[in-house]
Design a protein around this motif. Structure first.
Motif, PDB file in Angstrom:
ATOM      1  N   ARG A 117       5.709   3.716   1.080  1.00 10.20           N
ATOM      2  CA  ARG A 117       5.561   2.467   0.449  1.00 10.20           C
ATOM      3  C   ARG A 117       5.414   1.231   1.454  1.00 10.20           C
ATOM      4  N   ALA A 161       0.871  -1.228  -0.076  1.00 11.25           N
ATOM      5  CA  ALA A 161       0.222   0.114   0.186  1.00 11.25           C
ATOM      6  C   ALA A 161       0.964   1.108  -0.148  1.00 11.25           C
ATOM      7  N   THR A 162       0.461   2.234  -0.798  1.00  9.64           N
ATOM      8  CA  THR A 162       1.401   3.399  -0.903  1.00  9.64           C
ATOM      9  C   THR A 162       0.481   4.704  -0.625  1.00  9.64           C
ATOM     10  N   ILE A 163       1.217   5.443   0.224  1.00 15.96           N
ATOM     11  CA  ILE A 163       0.535   6.906   0.348  1.00 15.96           C
ATOM     12  C   ILE A 163       1.484   7.951   0.314  1.00 15.96           C
ATOM     13  N   THR A 164       0.950   9.175   0.124  1.00 19.59           N
ATOM     14  CA  THR A 164       1.768  10.392  -0.055  1.00 19.59           C
ATOM     15  C   THR A 164       1.163  11.524   0.960  1.00 19.59           C
ATOM     16  N   GLU A 175       6.510  10.111   0.061  1.00 19.64           N
ATOM     17  CA  GLU A 175       5.761   8.764  -0.554  1.00 19.64           C
ATOM     18  C   GLU A 175       5.912   7.620   0.649  1.00 19.64           C
ATOM     19  N   ILE A 186      -2.748   1.757   7.222  1.00 20.53           N
ATOM     20  CA  ILE A 186      -2.047   2.501   6.315  1.00 20.53           C
ATOM     21  C   ILE A 186      -2.652   3.678   5.750  1.00 20.53           C
ATOM     22  N   THR A 187      -3.636   3.423   4.896  1.00 16.40           N
ATOM     23  CA  THR A 187      -4.046   4.424   3.977  1.00 16.40           C
ATOM     24  C   THR A 187      -5.047   5.554   4.616  1.00 16.40           C
ATOM     25  N   THR A 188      -5.374   4.921   5.938  1.00 16.96           N
ATOM     26  CA  THR A 188      -6.293   5.854   6.688  1.00 16.96           C
ATOM     27  C   THR A 188      -5.796   6.207   7.897  1.00 16.96           C
ATOM     28  N   HIS A 222      -2.113   7.579   7.563  1.00 20.22           N
ATOM     29  CA  HIS A 222      -2.000   8.836   6.922  1.00 20.22           C
ATOM     30  C   HIS A 222      -2.817  10.051   7.723  1.00 20.22           C
ATOM     31  N   GLY A 261      -4.335  -2.476   5.029  1.00 22.16           N
ATOM     32  CA  GLY A 261      -4.916  -1.146   3.959  1.00 22.16           C
ATOM     33  C   GLY A 261      -5.233  -0.047   4.757  1.00 22.16           C
TER      34      GLY A 261
END
Length: 168
Positions: A105, A8-11, A103, A129-131, A134, A126
């Motif tokens: 990863r 999962a990748t976030i910026t 970023e 990491i993404t919520t 972030h 997911g």
């Protein structure tokens, strides 16, 4: 790492150092019940949802602002036949500057689609990491597993109630 490993990748609008510090604040984005420390090579910590999921991770690589690797040395997953499915896997965070942003990863090396826990574990990772991670970085408040939370509440939060055979 292979393309089959869960990634999962976030910026985020933060420096690599700020993002790295947030990743190491595992109680702020993953679980407030974590015991131990995470940021320095040799550190070890334990994550546990009693009776459902437990893992012990050791930091094997730590390059502040760039890369963090945790190796799973012990694991128990009650909801799959291979209860030690996570053992000898690695959780990797690679941080890169992209146009003034960072970023991140995330890769769980060894968490493959062919694994029995993949659907449940990838849903949870997911979301964390993404919520949660972030939001911890961008707002200062993550959404970790809270002390006293039931597995039903946590599974519902990640869309895993049906996958775990829990009532909604």
């Amino acid at each position: 790492m292979t393309t089959a490993d869960f990634t999962a990748t976030i910026t985020v609008d933060a420096t690599q150092e700020e993002a790295f510090a947030a990743i190491n604040n595992v109680r702020g984005w993953w679980s407030e019940t974590i015991e131990g420390s995470t940021g320095t090579v040799g550190d070890s910590y334990c994550f546990e949802v009693p009776g459902v999921h437990r893992c012990t991770m050791s930091t094997t690589e730590s390059i502040p602002g760039k890369r963090l690797v945790w190796h799973v040395t012990d694991s128990y997953l009650s909801f799959v036949a291979d209860t030690a499915e996570w053992e000898d896997t690695d959780v990797v965070f690679d941080l890169t500057e992209r146009d003034g942003r960072t970023e991140i990863r995330f890769t769980h090396v060894g968490l493959h689609p062919s694994g029995e826990c993949y659907e449940v574990c990838s849903n949870a990772w997911g979301a964390y990491i993404t919520t949660s991670l972030h939001n911890l970085i961008t707002t200062g408040k993550g959404d970790p597993f809270l002390r006293g939370t039931t597995i039903e509440m946590e599974a519902s939060k990640h869309g895993n109630t049906e996958l775990l055979g829990l009532s909604s």
